[in-house]
Structures are given as C-alpha cells and as structure tokens.
Write an enzyme that holds these catalytic residues in place. Structure first.
Site, PDB file in Angstrom:
ATOM      1  N   CYS A  47      76.166  84.420 165.580  1.00  0.00           N
ATOM      2  CA  CYS A  47      75.354  85.345 165.236  1.00  0.00           C
ATOM      3  C   CYS A  47      74.701  86.015 166.460  1.00  0.00           C
ATOM      4  O   CYS A  47      74.457  87.324 166.548  1.00  0.00           O
ATOM      5  CB  CYS A  47      74.203  84.955 164.224  1.00  0.00           C
ATOM      6  SG  CYS A  47      74.682  84.197 162.815  1.00  0.00           S
ATOM      7  N   ARG A 121      78.594  85.595 156.767  1.00  0.00           N
ATOM      8  CA  ARG A 121      78.680  86.620 157.844  1.00  0.00           C
ATOM      9  C   ARG A 121      79.617  87.909 156.961  1.00  0.00           C
ATOM     10  O   ARG A 121      80.744  87.641 156.428  1.00  0.00           O
ATOM     11  CB  ARG A 121      79.695  86.535 159.176  1.00  0.00           C
ATOM     12  CG  ARG A 121      79.630  87.470 160.086  1.00  0.00           C
ATOM     13  CD  ARG A 121      80.021  87.196 161.361  1.00  0.00           C
ATOM     14  NE  ARG A 121      79.572  85.641 161.671  1.00  0.00           N
ATOM     15  CZ  ARG A 121      78.241  85.648 162.279  1.00  0.00           C
ATOM     16  NH1 ARG A 121      77.388  86.498 162.119  1.00  0.00           N
ATOM     17  NH2 ARG A 121      77.995  84.270 162.647  1.00  0.00           N
TER      18      ARG A 121
END
Length: 157
Positions: A47, A121
C-alpha cells in the site's frame, strides 16, 4: 465489482488529515475525472508503494485534469499519519464503517493477518457524470495497477 459504464456510488467519509474533515465524493463530480484508489491498509509495504507511486505521478494526473483519492478502512488518524510520513498530497479518506468498500463490492478478509472487512486493492476512474470509465481490481492485494494504463484511461475519460 463495478465495471465501465456503471454509475459510481457516491459516499461520505472522513479525510485523513489532522482536522478529520468530512469528505463527500459528490462534491468532486463535475470537476474532471476522479481516480478512486482503494487499498487494504496504510503502512503496509504494497500500500505504501502504491500510494507513493500515485504521489510520484500526481502532477501527471493533475495535468490530465484528474483528482486522485485514496480510500481504505484505516482510521482517519492512521491515514493522517501515513500522509505526513510519506508526503502524500492527495486526499486519503477513511471508510472505517466499510460502506463505500461494500458499495463498490471490494470487501475482503486477509485472515492470516487478522484483517477483516478491508478494501481489496482496486482503482476506478469516474468521469464528470459519475460513470465508471475504467476499473481494475487486484487478483492478489499485493499487486499494483499498471499506472501507465491508468493514466491513459484518465486522459480518455
């Protein structure tokens, strides 16, 4: 998962800033394409890589008329600290209740890490009218999007 041609659900959340201001996606519609980047969790290597990559290309997205917005289930406090630590200049919004994550059909659990109800994601481009024009969802939440493809999608929106 939403696909091109679908209407993007609007949502409210809290900005990851020191003031924890409110955020409303609807306020950004009509101002050019919106890049919605859902991510599992701040301070994790994948991330961090993704959000820093967006920051590194932020000027390119802005030149294409886009607004970049990161969305996760992290607290506003965590996202604020994450923004500060990594010099992120675009909005990161906290969806701790998971409403947007569920509305976009992106909720996942990563049981091995004890993470439940977080965002997979995914990156979507939403045009000025609120229509999804690009949609990418990771098969594995450690994967990152193809940033050049995403920029092309923004330029076409």
């Amino acid at each position: 998962m939403l696909e091109s041609g679908d209407t993007a659900p609007t949502f409210t959340a809290t900005r990851g800033t020191s003031d924890h201001e409110s955020f409303d996606l609807e306020d950004h519609l009509g101002d050019g394409p919106i890049v919605l980047a859902f991510f599992p969790g701040a301070f994790t290597p994948p991330c961090t890589n993704e959000m820093v990559a967006f920051q590194d290309r932020l000027e390119e997205f802005r030149e294409a008329g886009a607004t970049v917005i990161g969305v996760s289930a992290d607290s506003a406090f965590s996202l604020g600290a994450f923004r500060d630590e990594h010099g992120i200049e675009f909005d990161l919004v906290s969806d701790t209740a998971g409403d947007a994550i569920r509305d976009y059909d992106l909720e996942i659990d990563i049981e091995d890490l004890g993470l439940y109800g977080i965002a997979n994601r995914a990156v979507l481009v939403v045009d000025e009218d609120g229509t999804v024009t690009y949609s990418w969802v990771a098969d594995d939440p450690t994967n990152e999007p193809a940033y050049d493809d995403l920029l092309e999608a923004v330029e076409s929106a």
